[in-house]
Design a protein around this motif. Structure first.
Motif, mmCIF file in Angstrom:
data_model
loop_
_atom_site.group_PDB
_atom_site.id
_atom_site.type_symbol
_atom_site.label_atom_id
_atom_site.label_comp_id
_atom_site.label_asym_id
_atom_site.label_seq_id
_atom_site.Cartn_x
_atom_site.Cartn_y
_atom_site.Cartn_z
ATOM 1 N N ALA A 122 -54.086 21.216 -97.119
ATOM 2 C CA ALA A 122 -55.061 20.275 -97.667
ATOM 3 C C ALA A 122 -55.238 19.051 -96.777
ATOM 4 C CB ALA A 122 -54.647 19.850 -99.074
ATOM 5 N N ASP A 123 -54.129 18.482 -96.292
ATOM 6 C CA ASP A 123 -54.226 17.294 -95.443
ATOM 7 C C ASP A 123 -54.887 17.628 -94.105
ATOM 8 O OD1 ASP A 123 -52.950 15.401 -97.209
ATOM 9 O OD2 ASP A 123 -51.085 16.467 -96.814
ATOM 10 N N GLY A 124 -54.547 18.797 -93.551
ATOM 11 C CA GLY A 124 -55.182 19.217 -92.312
ATOM 12 C C GLY A 124 -56.656 19.492 -92.502
ATOM 13 N N TYR A 125 -57.016 20.014 -93.660
ATOM 14 C CA TYR A 125 -58.414 20.325 -93.965
ATOM 15 C C TYR A 125 -59.262 19.056 -94.037
ATOM 16 C CZ TYR A 125 -62.153 23.177 -96.065
ATOM 17 O OH TYR A 125 -63.331 23.860 -96.299
ATOM 18 N N MET A 126 -58.599 17.914 -94.395
ATOM 19 C CA MET A 126 -59.340 16.656 -94.565
ATOM 20 C C MET A 126 -59.233 15.714 -93.374
ATOM 21 S SD MET A 126 -58.849 15.628 -98.565
ATOM 22 C CE MET A 126 -57.085 15.911 -98.694
ATOM 23 N N THR A 127 -58.058 15.606 -92.748
ATOM 24 C CA THR A 127 -57.891 14.619 -91.674
ATOM 25 C C THR A 127 -57.159 15.153 -90.444
ATOM 26 O OG1 THR A 127 -55.797 13.810 -92.608
ATOM 27 C CG2 THR A 127 -57.834 12.704 -93.328
ATOM 28 N N GLY A 128 -56.889 16.452 -90.394
ATOM 29 C CA GLY A 128 -56.204 16.995 -89.224
ATOM 30 C C GLY A 128 -54.792 16.476 -89.061
ATOM 31 N N PHE A 144 -50.804 14.954 -99.469
ATOM 32 C CA PHE A 144 -50.783 15.830 -100.628
ATOM 33 C C PHE A 144 -49.849 17.020 -100.413
ATOM 34 C CE2 PHE A 144 -54.923 13.742 -101.161
ATOM 35 C CZ PHE A 144 -54.807 13.303 -102.464
ATOM 36 N N ASP A 145 -49.665 17.428 -99.152
ATOM 37 C CA ASP A 145 -48.798 18.557 -98.829
ATOM 38 C C ASP A 145 -47.447 18.044 -98.375
ATOM 39 O OD1 ASP A 145 -50.516 21.198 -98.782
ATOM 40 O OD2 ASP A 145 -51.750 19.603 -97.933
#
Length: 570
Positions: A33-39, A535-536
């Motif tokens: 989730a964090d990678g999906y939003m801010t890498g 979040f992760d």
């Protein structure tokens, strides 16, 4: 000249197919989730600067710059490109503060939730949803106009092609796909600009067009210091500088994604790249004006493809096509990623009343958001609204939020009630002024002009505050307000676009200040970091694993004069 339909299809397949291949190379079976939003918040300088530049050099900005050149003459693109570039630069000092107090946040609205509460968060998130949808729509309009002008396909078919292509490569990896493809897209765009613009210039007659076509210009269009260009184009964009910088989630998302020590060089590089490119592209509109070109169908959105078809050969038209497709794709995918992050973070992630959000559900929500947003963009794009008007409107709309947002990051006295009321009151005043719902003559016009003076002081003060601190900001704002008073009073209310922007700043700043200065609230900014974390669990413990191929090299900047311990005084 019209390109063969199969050639257009082939160009689209190669472009979007290549983007999809790059996206699949970084895809994950179990997306984070964090990678999906801010890498992961660890993206390096090269990728970040290219992504910021590509995102801001959108097709709409190219088309709007050309429209500005055609409408206002040579000073039009300069007003558009210069102040547009400063939109990127002016978030830098505030961005340092935002990252210092909330290093692992995903959206500015998320930080507002931690700072104030739900109402402030939803106001900022809602304005970002509106802004990103308008941006997405304008890019689809630009793509549809391009394809309908250069091929046998219709406008409706063109926007479908663009929507499907952008959604195809962005859906799976989200923000990481957006920034990685931006790197390739910005190289294609800049390379095309260097070749296309000079070619159009010389094929259209070179320097002689400026002497032979001078009769096609009005006195204002031929004046480099045109008051019309400044009051109707330049000044509204100066007012929108901070509004776009603070209100635009596509910029904020890159702020939270880049390595914190690389914020300064990233934003400065993007500022220079954007300004030079967009001003250059805007000169196509200036050339069209000197040549006496009439926009096809009376729609200025057709100016750029019309000039390309008239003065470029088949190979260069293909290059021009790739330039525009690259510019609109790099921004459209950023809009999708921004909308996904808002829904994932602000609606679901921070809106579960204390319940821990499920990262897998967050990613699913992000993907559904992208599909729904693209469908909405397609629906709105069928209206083919004027791109320049839409951009100015959303910038002014964000002006209602600028002072409350910035004050909330520095001034511990600002309350949730002050934030909410100031934005709502500013909106209530902005709309009738902007759209002429009330006659601005007599006493009403004087009131609006007084607010315009206050708005000028607020804007100049905030700009100075970001770089020089509170004392300089107060002096700069006061001097600007006093100096502008004899010029503004009795005059500026005639310019509804500019007055709407200035009134939004003035009212929101005044209401927020007077509702907060006697407040006993003394907010502890140190709690923001704890309330806006990852979040992760995995990404929080090992952020470097989620930077992946996006991790770049960059030098630290130890001499930065805006370190966290050198913030402007509150």
């Amino acid at each position: 000249m019209e390109l063969n339909g199969w050639l257009i299809v082939a160009l689209l397949v190669v472009f979007f197919g290549g983007s999809l291949y790059m996206s699949m190379r970084i895809g994950r079976k179990k997306e984070n989730a964090d990678g999906y939003m801010t890498g992961g918040g660890k993206i390096g300088f090269g990728i970040s600067a290219a992504s910021m530049t590509a995102t801001w050099i959108w097709a709409s900005s190219m088309y709007a710059s050309a429209t500005s050149g055609y409408t206002y003459g040579v000073s039009g693109p300069i007003h558009y490109g210069l102040w547009g570039a400063l939109m990127i630069l002016f978030i830098y000092p505030f961005g340092r503060r935002i990252r210092a107090v909330a290093p692992n946040a995903h959206t500015i609205a998320e930080v507002m939730y931690a700072r104030h509460g739900r109402s402030s968060q939803l106001m900022l998130a809602g304005s970002n949803v509106l802004g990103s949808l308008i941006s997405l729509t304008t890019n689809l309009i630009a793509g549809g106009a391009l394809i309908s002008m250069l091929s046998p396909f219709s406008f409706g078919q063109g926007i479908l092609f663009i929507a499907a292509g952008v959604l195809l490569y962005t859906l799976w990896s989200g923000f990481r796909a957006s920034v990685l493809t931006d790197f390739a897209q910005v190289l294609a765009m800049l390379g095309a600009v260097v070749i296309v613009i000079p070619t159009v210039f010389f094929m259209a007659g070179g320097p002689s067009m400026f002497t032979e076509g001078a009769a096609n210009l009005t006195a204002q269009q031929s004046n480099f210091f045109s008051s019309d260009a400044f009051l109707e184009q330049g000044a509204p964009y100066i007012a929108a500088v901070l509004a776009y910088a603070i209100g635009n989630q596509t910029i904020a998302q890159r702020l939270f994604a880049v390595r914190e020590d690389l914020i300064k060089p990233t934003f400065i590089t993007a500022t220079i790249g954007y300004g030079a490119t967009v001003i250059g592209v805007g000169m196509i509109g200036v050339m069209a004006l000197y040549l006496g070109v009439k926009p096809a169908g009376g729609d200025t959105n057709n100016l750029m493809p019309q000039m390309a078809v008239t003065y470029l050969g088949p190979v260069l038209i293909c290059l021009f096509f790739v330039m525009i497709i690259g510019s609109l794709s790099s921004t459209a995918d950023s809009d999708l990623a921004a909308l996904a992050s808002i829904m994932m973070t602000d609606i679901y992630g921070r809106g579960k009343s204390g319940k821990k959000p499920n990262p897998k559900t967050m990613v699913l929500i992000g993907r559904i958001t992208m599909i729904v947003a693209m469908a909405a963009g397609l629906y709105f794009a069928t209206g083919q609204m004027n791109i320049l008007d839409m951009l100015v409107f959303v910038g002014a709309l964000w002006g209602c939020l600028v002072f409350p947002v910035i004050a909330s990051f520095y001034w511990p006295k600002v309350t949730n009630l002050a934030f909410t009321v100031s934005v709502l009151v500013a909106m209530a005043v902005f709309l009738p002024v902007r759209f002429g719902w009330i006659p601005l003559n007599g006493f009403a016009g004087i009131i609006v002009d007084v607010l315009n003076v206050i708005g000028i002081g607020v804007i100049i003060g905030l700009m100075a505050f970001g770089f020089f601190g509170k004392k300089v900001a107060l002096w700069a704002g006061a001097v600007a307000a006093v100096a502008s008073t004899p010029i503004v009073i009795g005059f500026l209310h005639q310019y509804e676009t500019l007055s709407g922007s200035l009134v939004a700043y003035a009212v929101s700043a005044a209401v927020c200040y007077f509702m907060s200065f006697r407040s006993k609230k003394n907010f502890d900014f140190s709690v923001l970091a704890a309330k806006t974390g990852s979040f992760d669990v995995a990404s929080a413990e090992h952020p470097e694993e989620f930077a992946g191929q996006l991790q770049g090299e960059g030098d630290n900047d130890p001499d930065d004069d805006l370190d966290a311990d050198k913030e402007p005084a509150r």
